[in-house]
Design a protein around this motif. Structure first.
Motif, PDB file in Angstrom:
ATOM      1  N   SER A  19       0.869  -1.089  -0.028  1.00 34.24           N
ATOM      2  CA  SER A  19       0.200  -0.047   0.003  1.00 34.24           C
ATOM      3  C   SER A  19       0.990   1.131   0.023  1.00 34.24           C
ATOM      4  N   ILE A  21       0.920   5.691   0.108  1.00 35.88           N
ATOM      5  CA  ILE A  21      -0.023   6.927   0.350  1.00 35.88           C
ATOM      6  C   ILE A  21       0.736   8.140  -0.248  1.00 35.88           C
ATOM      7  N   HIS A  28      -3.966  12.837   7.385  1.00 38.00           N
ATOM      8  CA  HIS A  28      -4.797  13.228   8.409  1.00 38.00           C
ATOM      9  C   HIS A  28      -5.486  11.969   9.194  1.00 38.00           C
ATOM     10  N   GLY A  34      -8.006   4.769   8.465  1.00 37.33           N
ATOM     11  CA  GLY A  34      -8.401   3.862   7.346  1.00 37.33           C
ATOM     12  C   GLY A  34      -7.247   3.135   6.811  1.00 37.33           C
TER      13      GLY A  34
HETATM   14  P1  TYM Z   1      -4.083   8.783  -0.583  1.00 40.35           P
HETATM   15  O1  TYM Z   1      -2.803   9.127  -0.238  1.00 40.35           O
HETATM   16  O2  TYM Z   1      -5.368   9.758  -0.842  1.00 40.35           O
HETATM   17  O3  TYM Z   1      -4.687   8.230   0.844  1.00 40.35           O
HETATM   18  C1  TYM Z   1      -3.933   7.098   1.587  1.00 40.35           C
HETATM   19  C2  TYM Z   1      -4.767   6.002   2.236  1.00 40.35           C
HETATM   20  O4  TYM Z   1      -5.594   6.603   3.108  1.00 40.35           O
HETATM   21  C3  TYM Z   1      -7.143   6.376   2.990  1.00 40.35           C
HETATM   22  N1  TYM Z   1      -7.826   7.184   3.114  1.00 40.35           N
HETATM   23  C4  TYM Z   1      -8.958   7.356   3.972  1.00 40.35           C
HETATM   24  N2  TYM Z   1      -9.489   6.321   5.010  1.00 40.35           N
HETATM   25  C5  TYM Z   1     -10.650   6.790   5.677  1.00 40.35           C
HETATM   26  N3  TYM Z   1     -11.140   7.925   5.689  1.00 40.35           N
HETATM   27  C6  TYM Z   1     -10.795   8.708   4.952  1.00 40.35           C
HETATM   28  N4  TYM Z   1     -11.293  10.020   4.882  1.00 40.35           N
HETATM   29  C7  TYM Z   1      -9.614   8.745   3.813  1.00 40.35           C
HETATM   30  N5  TYM Z   1      -8.940   9.434   3.018  1.00 40.35           N
HETATM   31  C8  TYM Z   1      -8.092   8.638   2.486  1.00 40.35           C
HETATM   32  C9  TYM Z   1      -7.079   5.929   1.426  1.00 40.35           C
HETATM   33  O5  TYM Z   1      -7.910   5.220   1.175  1.00 40.35           O
HETATM   34  C10 TYM Z   1      -5.746   5.445   1.318  1.00 40.35           C
HETATM   35  O6  TYM Z   1      -5.521   3.960   1.595  1.00 40.35           O
HETATM   36  N6  TYM Z   1      -4.055   6.179  -4.795  1.00 40.35           N
HETATM   37  C11 TYM Z   1      -3.634   6.114  -3.384  1.00 40.35           C
HETATM   38  C12 TYM Z   1      -2.243   6.003  -3.060  1.00 40.35           C
HETATM   39  C13 TYM Z   1      -1.668   4.705  -3.750  1.00 40.35           C
HETATM   40  C14 TYM Z   1      -2.018   3.395  -3.505  1.00 40.35           C
HETATM   41  C15 TYM Z   1      -1.386   2.490  -4.470  1.00 40.35           C
HETATM   42  C16 TYM Z   1      -2.620   2.913  -2.676  1.00 40.35           C
HETATM   43  C17 TYM Z   1      -0.785   4.761  -4.786  1.00 40.35           C
HETATM   44  N7  TYM Z   1      -0.460   3.564  -5.352  1.00 40.35           N
HETATM   45  C18 TYM Z   1      -1.379   1.306  -4.512  1.00 40.35           C
HETATM   46  C19 TYM Z   1      -2.835   1.365  -2.617  1.00 40.35           C
HETATM   47  C20 TYM Z   1      -1.895   0.680  -3.412  1.00 40.35           C
HETATM   48  C21 TYM Z   1      -4.191   7.611  -2.728  1.00 40.35           C
HETATM   49  O7  TYM Z   1      -4.078   8.582  -3.255  1.00 40.35           O
HETATM   50  O8  TYM Z   1      -4.155   7.308  -1.399  1.00 40.35           O
END
Ligand code: TYM
Length: 339
Positions: A19, A21, A28, A34
């Protein structure tokens, strides 16, 4: 979490987890509850790759100096929350050349129509109408490459990334169908609580790094004072009863955050706060969050003072991740007929 029928691994082999981020802002508590908190749990039992998705961050054209700083901070934070660069791979996406290479290949195995259905693309395109770049559109395909290149069995994410996981599976299935088993089909791992933490100011919207209202989210590096103030100003309802119910999105959200930090279920929380007002509850939620974040805020500060160590960790992650991901890329290259 269940074992997919396609994921045949021998008993002694640990399941693989990946995973990432984005470093677009300090994470946050939504990111933390999450995703990140589950990462630290999974790190104990699985072969994990975790990291900073700095290539994905380019889709919002960040300021270069800010991107550099936030990428390092996000990396430091991953170590501060307890991910060990010795026991798992902790890496920076752009340093591992194989991801972008596989992403290009997978672009050619993804249909325009299926990529067009991604709701996050539609949302983001609406939010940045002056910069709807192609990267924003192919974003889920790079994400698929991140996942598939490590043959990940599980991907711990928040609910907002579920559709991206589905397209990654679809691409993998299509590729496997054409060339024989090449990729493991990944499964999302979405926790029971905290999978969708909502904005503190508008609990019908998810908590988001890009929300311009600073009171809407609590950063994992916020001071205890700031955390207390933000929770005290959280939007609730006029009922003044700590109860999980439809229509009480603000309270439901606070209960989820409290549950994520304390491990108490909703019934236990309702009982503990029976007869008490929202003021007491908000204070308790803020205190639980402060307690949860305290240990790694200190560690984060220490790490940021030791850039040499951080850079050593990044190099170590790059080397290990490159070696593993290269195996999958070589397999793909051979199968599709590249020299
Ligand atoms: P990102 O950077 O927006 O968020 C990172 C992780 O946090 C989770 N998340 C949340 N969980 C609960 N409540 C919320 N309000 C909330 N906002 C964000 C996201 O689901 C994530 O798990 N595209 C991804 C990054 C990425 C990725 C990957 C993830 C790039 N390659 C491969 C998994 C596998 C992203 O923008 O996450």
């Amino acid at each position: 979490m269940n074992n997919g029928a396609n994921n045949t691994v021998t008993a002694e082999k640990k399941k693989k987890v990946l995973s990432l981020i984005q470093p677009t802002a300090v994470p946050h508590i939504g990111n933390y509850l999450g995703a990140l908190k589950n990462w630290t749990q999974m790190a104990k039992d699985y072969d994990c790759v975790f990291g900073v998705a700095d290539l994905h961050a380019l889709t919002v054209r960040p300021d270069p100096a800010l991107l550099r700083r936030q990428s390092l901070e996000t990396f430091a934070l991953l170590i501060a929350i307890g991910l060990s660069p010795e026991e798992n791979i902790v890496c920076v996406q752009s340093r591992i050349n194989t991801h972008a290479q596989l992403a290009w290949i997978l672009n050619c195995y993804t249909q325009f129509g299926e990529a067009s259905r991604m709701t996050q693309f539609k949302d983001k395109a609406a939010n940045q109408a002056d910069n709807i770049n192609v990267g924003l559109f192919t974003y889920p395909i790079l994400m698929a490459a991140d996942i598939l290149i490590y043959q990940a069995d599980y991907v711990p994410i928040g609910e907002d990334q579920k559709q991206h996981l589905e397209i990654a599976r679809d691409i993998a299935e299509r590729f496997n169908g054409l060339y024989g088993k090449t990729f493991t089909l990944p499964e999302p791992f979405i926790g029971k609580v905290g999978a969708r933490v909502m904005s503190l100011q508008d609990p019908t919207k998810k908590m988001s790094k890009s929300d311009p209202n600073p009171k809407s989210s609590v950063s994992v590096l916020d001071s205890p004072d700031t955390i207390m103030k933000k929770f005290k100003s959280a939007v609730t309802d006029s009922e003044a009863e700590v109860r999980y119910a439809p229509g009480k999105e603000g309270v439901n959200n606070l209960m989820s955050i409290y549950s994520g930090c304390t491990g108490m279920n909703f019934e236990q929380i309702e009982n503990a706060f029976a007869g008490k007002g929202y003021g007491d509850f908000k204070t308790a939620v803020a205190e639980a969050v402060i307690e949860e974040l305290k240990p790694f805020q200190q560690r984060f500060k220490e790490l940021m003072d030791d850039k040499v160590y951080l850079n050593e960790c990044i190099d170590k992650g790059t080397e290990a991740a490159t070696a593993i991901s290269r195996r999958t890329l070589d397999k793909v290259i051979k199968k599709i007929g590249l020299l």
